[in-house]
Scaffold this motif. Sequence first.
Motif, PDB file in Angstrom:
ATOM      1  N   UNK A   1       0.828  -1.204   0.000  1.00 36.80           N
ATOM      2  CA  UNK A   1       0.000   0.000   0.000  1.00 36.80           C
ATOM      3  C   UNK A   1       0.863   1.255   0.000  1.00 36.80           C
ATOM      4  N   UNK A   2       1.995   1.227   0.708  1.00 40.44           N
ATOM      5  CA  UNK A   2       2.875   2.391   0.788  1.00 40.44           C
ATOM      6  C   UNK A   2       3.809   2.496  -0.414  1.00 40.44           C
ATOM      7  N   UNK A   3       4.398   1.389  -0.842  1.00 41.51           N
ATOM      8  CA  UNK A   3       5.420   1.419  -1.876  1.00 41.51           C
ATOM      9  C   UNK A   3       4.858   1.710  -3.259  1.00 41.51           C
ATOM     10  N   UNK A   4       3.691   1.190  -3.569  1.00 43.87           N
ATOM     11  CA  UNK A   4       3.133   1.335  -4.912  1.00 43.87           C
ATOM     12  C   UNK A   4       2.942   2.808  -5.289  1.00 43.87           C
ATOM     13  N   UNK A   5       2.241   3.616  -4.496  1.00 47.12           N
ATOM     14  CA  UNK A   5       2.078   5.029  -4.872  1.00 47.12           C
ATOM     15  C   UNK A   5       3.390   5.811  -4.850  1.00 47.12           C
ATOM     16  N   UNK A   6       4.325   5.446  -3.974  1.00 48.00           N
ATOM     17  CA  UNK A   6       5.622   6.132  -3.937  1.00 48.00           C
ATOM     18  C   UNK A   6       6.363   5.929  -5.249  1.00 48.00           C
ATOM     19  N   UNK A   7       6.360   4.684  -5.748  1.00 44.22           N
ATOM     20  CA  UNK A   7       7.035   4.384  -7.010  1.00 44.22           C
ATOM     21  C   UNK A   7       6.358   5.087  -8.176  1.00 44.22           C
ATOM     22  N   UNK A   8       5.014   5.100  -8.170  1.00 43.21           N
ATOM     23  CA  UNK A   8       4.270   5.773  -9.249  1.00 43.21           C
ATOM     24  C   UNK A   8       4.578   7.268  -9.247  1.00 43.21           C
ATOM     25  N   UNK A   9       4.731   7.842  -8.056  1.00 39.84           N
ATOM     26  CA  UNK A   9       4.965   9.275  -7.921  1.00 39.84           C
ATOM     27  C   UNK A   9       6.313   9.678  -8.503  1.00 39.84           C
ATOM     28  N   UNK A  10       7.327   8.835  -8.329  1.00 37.91           N
ATOM     29  CA  UNK A  10       8.683   9.210  -8.723  1.00 37.91           C
ATOM     30  C   UNK A  10       9.133   8.609 -10.060  1.00 37.91           C
ATOM     31  N   UNK A  11       8.330   7.717 -10.645  1.00 35.12           N
ATOM     32  CA  UNK A  11       8.713   7.086 -11.903  1.00 35.12           C
ATOM     33  C   UNK A  11       7.768   7.493 -13.030  1.00 35.12           C
ATOM     34  N   UNK A  12       8.215   7.281 -14.250  1.00 34.62           N
ATOM     35  CA  UNK A  12       7.388   7.529 -15.428  1.00 34.62           C
ATOM     36  C   UNK A  12       6.375   6.385 -15.541  1.00 34.62           C
ATOM     37  N   UNK A  13       5.099   6.698 -15.330  1.00 31.70           N
ATOM     38  CA  UNK A  13       4.078   5.648 -15.326  1.00 31.70           C
ATOM     39  C   UNK A  13       3.953   4.985 -16.699  1.00 31.70           C
ATOM     40  N   UNK A  14       4.207   5.721 -17.790  1.00 33.03           N
ATOM     41  CA  UNK A  14       4.147   5.121 -19.123  1.00 33.03           C
ATOM     42  C   UNK A  14       5.209   4.043 -19.286  1.00 33.03           C
ATOM     43  N   UNK A  15       6.396   4.317 -18.743  1.00 33.00           N
ATOM     44  CA  UNK A  15       7.462   3.316 -18.814  1.00 33.00           C
ATOM     45  C   UNK A  15       7.190   2.164 -17.850  1.00 33.00           C
TER      46      UNK A  15
END
Length: 356
Positions: free
Chosen positions: A143-157
């Motif tokens: 629950x915590x890691x998923x949105x953090x990764x989406x926030x800092x990474x290119x979601x298209x990639x």
Amino acid sequence: MNRKQSESQKKLLNGVRPSRIVYPILIGIAVVVYMIGKEVDSNTLSLVELSWQSLFWLFLALVMMIIRDLGYMARLRILTDKQFSWRKSFRIIMLWEFTSAITPSAIGGTSVAILYLNKEGLKVGRSSAVVMSTSFLDELYFILMFPILILFLDSNQLFMTDAANQSMWLNSLLYFALLGYLVKTIYFIVLTYGLFWNPRGLKWLLLWIFKLPVLRKWKRGANQAGSDIIESSKELRQKPFSFWLKAFMATFWSWTARYWVVNVILLAFMFQGYKLSDHIMIFARQLVMWIMMLVSPTPGGSGFSEWVFTKYLGEFLPSVGVAATIALIWRLISYYPYLIIGVLILPKWIKKHFSD
């Protein structure tokens, strides 16, 4: 213990008998052999060469798995107030992982895990509390890691939704991952509410849901689960924040080390080709892969895991054949050892705790 309860426990253990390791091994190897046979050409195998450097990184991948298991063992000791020794914790974690490895990913080894803990000296109520706590902490990590990764990474990639990837499977990946995350979030909220605020209300909800015709045959199991949650709640609501912080840190290091196994394996064969951003993306994609593996009907995600690996991480490898080979190495390090260790431990454990 009465005879009926003992027979019920033996019946539960029948589902994790050692002979069942044959199925996940055959499924996983069959998928890999098919993909390698279909894609390998004369140049493919030359891309996967063993050297002292690659052996070092493969050894480090094993170290990552050891760190992962040590984290699980430390968490178990924290959750039981160190009632279990390191040796006993190792035995329980290996049995737990073996159970998860030979059952479909969506089922896992939760029910049998309660039995393992109970037979190793914990009361049923406290065993349920520990197992529920591990589930709570695991879900909290996602629950915590998923949105953090989406926030800092290119979601298209991350979800491969750019214009160059227009296959139906890849374009549906984003929605599939979001749906999986939504399901995990709902489960986490319901579990948290039941464990810490209203356990009887959660049991009532479970029984109401399992009145549906399609779920009615599992109503007895739902009733037991509700009773376990009530018992667990009494135990868990008394724990201080420091208790949960230590348990979560152990969970964090376990899952993080588990995901870094793939990164380290890739370093073994493609050392010069990856930037730090690539490694973070590979780590993030594994988080998404894990959500996908939850719906796999095969034991331990066998076959499905190898296939998803080649599709989703193949971008970082020179060919599908190489990806399939790396997928096999990944499973040899992170999955098959639990099958072997479980086969060695489980018969002796059953003989010790169920001998008449």
